[in-house]
Design an enzyme around this catalytic site. Structure first.
Site, PDB file in Angstrom:
ATOM      1  N   GLY A  82       0.810  -1.211   0.000  1.00 23.69           N
ATOM      2  CA  GLY A  82       0.000   0.000   0.000  1.00 23.69           C
ATOM      3  C   GLY A  82       0.840   1.257   0.000  1.00 23.69           C
ATOM      4  O   GLY A  82       2.014   1.262   0.385  1.00 23.69           O
ATOM      5  N   SER A 109      -2.390  -3.930  -4.499  1.00 22.29           N
ATOM      6  CA  SER A 109      -3.061  -3.785  -3.216  1.00 22.29           C
ATOM      7  C   SER A 109      -4.309  -2.917  -3.342  1.00 22.29           C
ATOM      8  O   SER A 109      -4.322  -1.932  -4.085  1.00 22.29           O
ATOM      9  CB  SER A 109      -2.098  -3.147  -2.206  1.00 22.29           C
ATOM     10  OG  SER A 109      -2.764  -2.822  -1.006  1.00 22.29           O
ATOM     11  N   ARG A 167       3.215  -0.547  15.059  1.00 21.69           N
ATOM     12  CA  ARG A 167       4.408  -0.270  14.252  1.00 21.69           C
ATOM     13  C   ARG A 167       5.094   0.967  14.824  1.00 21.69           C
ATOM     14  O   ARG A 167       4.730   2.110  14.526  1.00 21.69           O
ATOM     15  CB  ARG A 167       4.027  -0.091  12.792  1.00 21.69           C
ATOM     16  CG  ARG A 167       3.340  -1.330  12.217  1.00 21.69           C
ATOM     17  CD  ARG A 167       2.946  -1.179  10.764  1.00 21.69           C
ATOM     18  NE  ARG A 167       2.135  -2.322  10.331  1.00 21.69           N
ATOM     19  CZ  ARG A 167       1.561  -2.427   9.135  1.00 21.69           C
ATOM     20  NH1 ARG A 167       1.728  -1.454   8.250  1.00 21.69           N
ATOM     21  NH2 ARG A 167       0.836  -3.487   8.832  1.00 21.69           N
ATOM     22  N   SER A 278       2.129 -16.387   4.499  1.00 25.48           N
ATOM     23  CA  SER A 278       2.716 -15.076   4.777  1.00 25.48           C
ATOM     24  C   SER A 278       2.436 -14.668   6.209  1.00 25.48           C
ATOM     25  O   SER A 278       1.400 -15.033   6.774  1.00 25.48           O
ATOM     26  CB  SER A 278       2.096 -14.043   3.816  1.00 25.48           C
ATOM     27  OG  SER A 278       2.431 -12.717   4.185  1.00 25.48           O
ATOM     28  N   HIS A 280       2.651 -11.292   6.709  1.00 25.64           N
ATOM     29  CA  HIS A 280       2.517  -9.876   6.378  1.00 25.64           C
ATOM     30  C   HIS A 280       3.866  -9.158   6.465  1.00 25.64           C
ATOM     31  O   HIS A 280       3.951  -7.994   6.851  1.00 25.64           O
ATOM     32  CB  HIS A 280       1.491  -9.191   7.294  1.00 25.64           C
ATOM     33  CG  HIS A 280       0.706  -8.115   6.602  1.00 25.64           C
ATOM     34  ND1 HIS A 280      -0.464  -8.372   5.940  1.00 25.64           N
ATOM     35  CD2 HIS A 280       0.919  -6.781   6.464  1.00 25.64           C
ATOM     36  CE1 HIS A 280      -0.938  -7.237   5.439  1.00 25.64           C
ATOM     37  NE2 HIS A 280      -0.115  -6.264   5.732  1.00 25.64           N
ATOM     38  N   ASP A 311       5.537 -15.703   0.942  1.00 26.83           N
ATOM     39  CA  ASP A 311       5.840 -14.279   1.054  1.00 26.83           C
ATOM     40  C   ASP A 311       6.440 -14.030   2.433  1.00 26.83           C
ATOM     41  O   ASP A 311       6.162 -14.776   3.369  1.00 26.83           O
ATOM     42  CB  ASP A 311       4.529 -13.490   0.881  1.00 26.83           C
ATOM     43  CG  ASP A 311       4.592 -12.059   1.365  1.00 26.83           C
ATOM     44  OD1 ASP A 311       4.922 -11.190   0.563  1.00 26.83           O
ATOM     45  OD2 ASP A 311       4.287 -11.807   2.549  1.00 26.83           O
ATOM     46  N   GLY A 313      10.213 -12.084   3.773  1.00 23.22           N
ATOM     47  CA  GLY A 313      11.622 -12.335   3.997  1.00 23.22           C
ATOM     48  C   GLY A 313      12.410 -12.786   2.787  1.00 23.22           C
ATOM     49  O   GLY A 313      13.611 -13.046   2.902  1.00 23.22           O
ATOM     50  N   ARG A 335       9.025  -5.444  -0.398  1.00 25.79           N
ATOM     51  CA  ARG A 335       9.989  -4.393  -0.097  1.00 25.79           C
ATOM     52  C   ARG A 335      11.023  -4.205  -1.207  1.00 25.79           C
ATOM     53  O   ARG A 335      11.333  -3.064  -1.573  1.00 25.79           O
ATOM     54  CB  ARG A 335      10.669  -4.683   1.247  1.00 25.79           C
ATOM     55  CG  ARG A 335       9.758  -4.471   2.469  1.00 25.79           C
ATOM     56  CD  ARG A 335      10.513  -4.753   3.760  1.00 25.79           C
ATOM     57  NE  ARG A 335       9.735  -4.497   4.963  1.00 25.79           N
ATOM     58  CZ  ARG A 335       9.045  -5.419   5.626  1.00 25.79           C
ATOM     59  NH1 ARG A 335       9.018  -6.673   5.181  1.00 25.79           N
ATOM     60  NH2 ARG A 335       8.371  -5.094   6.729  1.00 25.79           N
TER      61      ARG A 335
END
Length: 408
Positions: A82, A109, A167, A278, A280, A311, A313, A335
């Site tokens: 996102g 996304s 976060r 995953s 996330h 998904d 790493g 990423r």
């Protein structure tokens, strides 16, 4: 640093860090709580060793894979991410174009800045659509209907965000909804003048256009973001929500975020066509296991025929190979392509995909397996103990040259 001097994904990461203000880079980079899950995702791959087989003809390597009825050039794809437009304007369309050029999937996304209807025409054979269930059943149904009308090939439902996570990087940086450019953030951002220029030229915080149809007429980007924040996360989402989506979606349906084998088995029983294993990217539950750790159990639970993507790493071509050996059909990552698009736009995102393709090709050659789809546990140490005596890969010791003769 020129783009072609980036020889691995970490080089792209360093380039992106120089290009972006801290508030933007930390949004890409950060995880939940102490960010232990981020480290666990990488450490899971480091626990495995690839056991090479030599004296095999690997002049021609093949890494293409079939996913949901279409052949893709490589066993990789771009995860849903996102707010990519914050890192570079029009980043979502750039990611779609990079996926098309590399012939791999791009999971757009629902929290993207480009609307589904605008991104899909860039790469209609490569853009999948990822959605979250909201607290409004009518909006859920409309998102599915929009995907159907746009002729999306694969619909992906993320289920691993029942509530917002903690976060802490974002909190320390003041990254909150609605986004506000505080004096401290603005001062630090001045060290990245090209980003500031693009940010101002495009009107500041980018619009989350997938949600604009559900906002009041004339809503600005901040108001649309606030609406998104009231609709998601939706902690009431349960299996019935997924059942309704299955009933309304005629194409391949993938669920992203399940880690428990029993949940994976239940999803397949409900009619889901594939899974993205995953956590996330370590952004939700800091104490969650790495997806790679759960992959063998999930493969055992759903059987050999359900497509599994992994998904979280993934940073090296060897990661894609290890994942295949443990039961994945392909891997996706978010990423690295964000680093690439932040550093150099579409060319940077494509460079990230090309780096992974080259690394996968080299690893296949090094371990003596010419086809990615032929990888199995026999290429892992000590997993080879459980493998069959003869590998499924081609070019093993020929029948006319038994070991007794080979060794004299």
């Amino acid at each position: 640093m020129k783009l072609q001097s980036a020889v691995n994904l970490d080089d792209l990461r360093r380039m992106a860090r120089r290009k972006l203000p801290r508030i933007a880079f930390d949004f890409i980079e950060g995880g939940a709580d102490d960010e232990l899950c981020l480290a666990r995702n990488r450490a899971a791959f480091a626990q495995h060793r690839l056991l090479p087989r030599y004296l095999r003809d690997v002049r021609q390597r093949e890494q293409s894979v079939t996913l949901f009825g279409r052949r893709y050039a490589s066993p990789i794809g771009i995860s849903p991410t996102g707010l990519a437009g914050l890192f570079r304007p029009d980043a979502d369309r750039m990611l779609a174009a990079a996926a098309r050029a590399a012939d791999v999937p791009f999971l757009l996304s629902s929290a993207a800045n480009a609307a589904l209807e605008d991104a899909l025409p860039v790469a209609p054979e490569h853009v999948w659509f990822q959605m979250y269930c909201t607290s409004d059943p009518a909006i859920n149904a409309d998102l599915v209907a929009r995907a159907r009308k746009a002729q999306v090939r694969v619909l992906v439902v993320s289920v691993d965000v029942p509530v917002n996570s903690n976060r802490e990087r974002n909190r320390r940086n003041g990254f909150s909804r609605p986004f506000r450019m505080t004096p401290g953030v603005a001062l630090e951002a001045l060290g990245h003048p090209m980003w500031v220029l693009r940010y101002l030229r495009t009107g500041g915080v980018p619009m989350m256009r997938n949600w604009l149809p559900y906002a009041p007429a004339g809503a600005d980007a901040g108001e649309v973001a606030d609406l998104y924040g009231t609709l998601t996360p939706a902690p009431m989402v349960d299996w019935e929500h997924l059942r309704r989506i299955r009933a309304g979606w005629p194409g391949p349906l993938v669920v992203k975020g399940l880690l428990h084998p029993d949940d994976a088995r239940a999803a397949v029983a409900l009619g889901v066509d594939g899974l993205v294993v995953s956590n996330h990217g370590g952004r939700q539950l800091d104490t969650a296991p790495a997806p790679l750790e759960m992959l063998p159990a999930i493969r055992a639970a759903v059987g050999p025929d359900v497509p599994l993507l992994l998904d979280s790493g993934v940073r090296r071509g060897s990661d894609a190979v290890i994942a295949r050996c443990l039961g994945a059909d392909a891997v996706i990552f978010g990423r690295p392509t964000l680093y690439g698009v932040a550093a150099a736009g579409q060319a940077g995102a494509l460079h990230a995909l090309q780096i992974m393709r080259r690394e996968i090709d080299a690893v296949l050659a090094q371990i003596g397996c010419a086809r990615y789809e032929a990888l199995d546990a026999g290429y892992l140490w000590p997993g080879m103990a459980a493998a069959t005596a003869s590998s499924t890969c081609e070019s093993a010791v020929p029948a006319e040259a038994p070991l007794a003769k080979v060794w004299g």
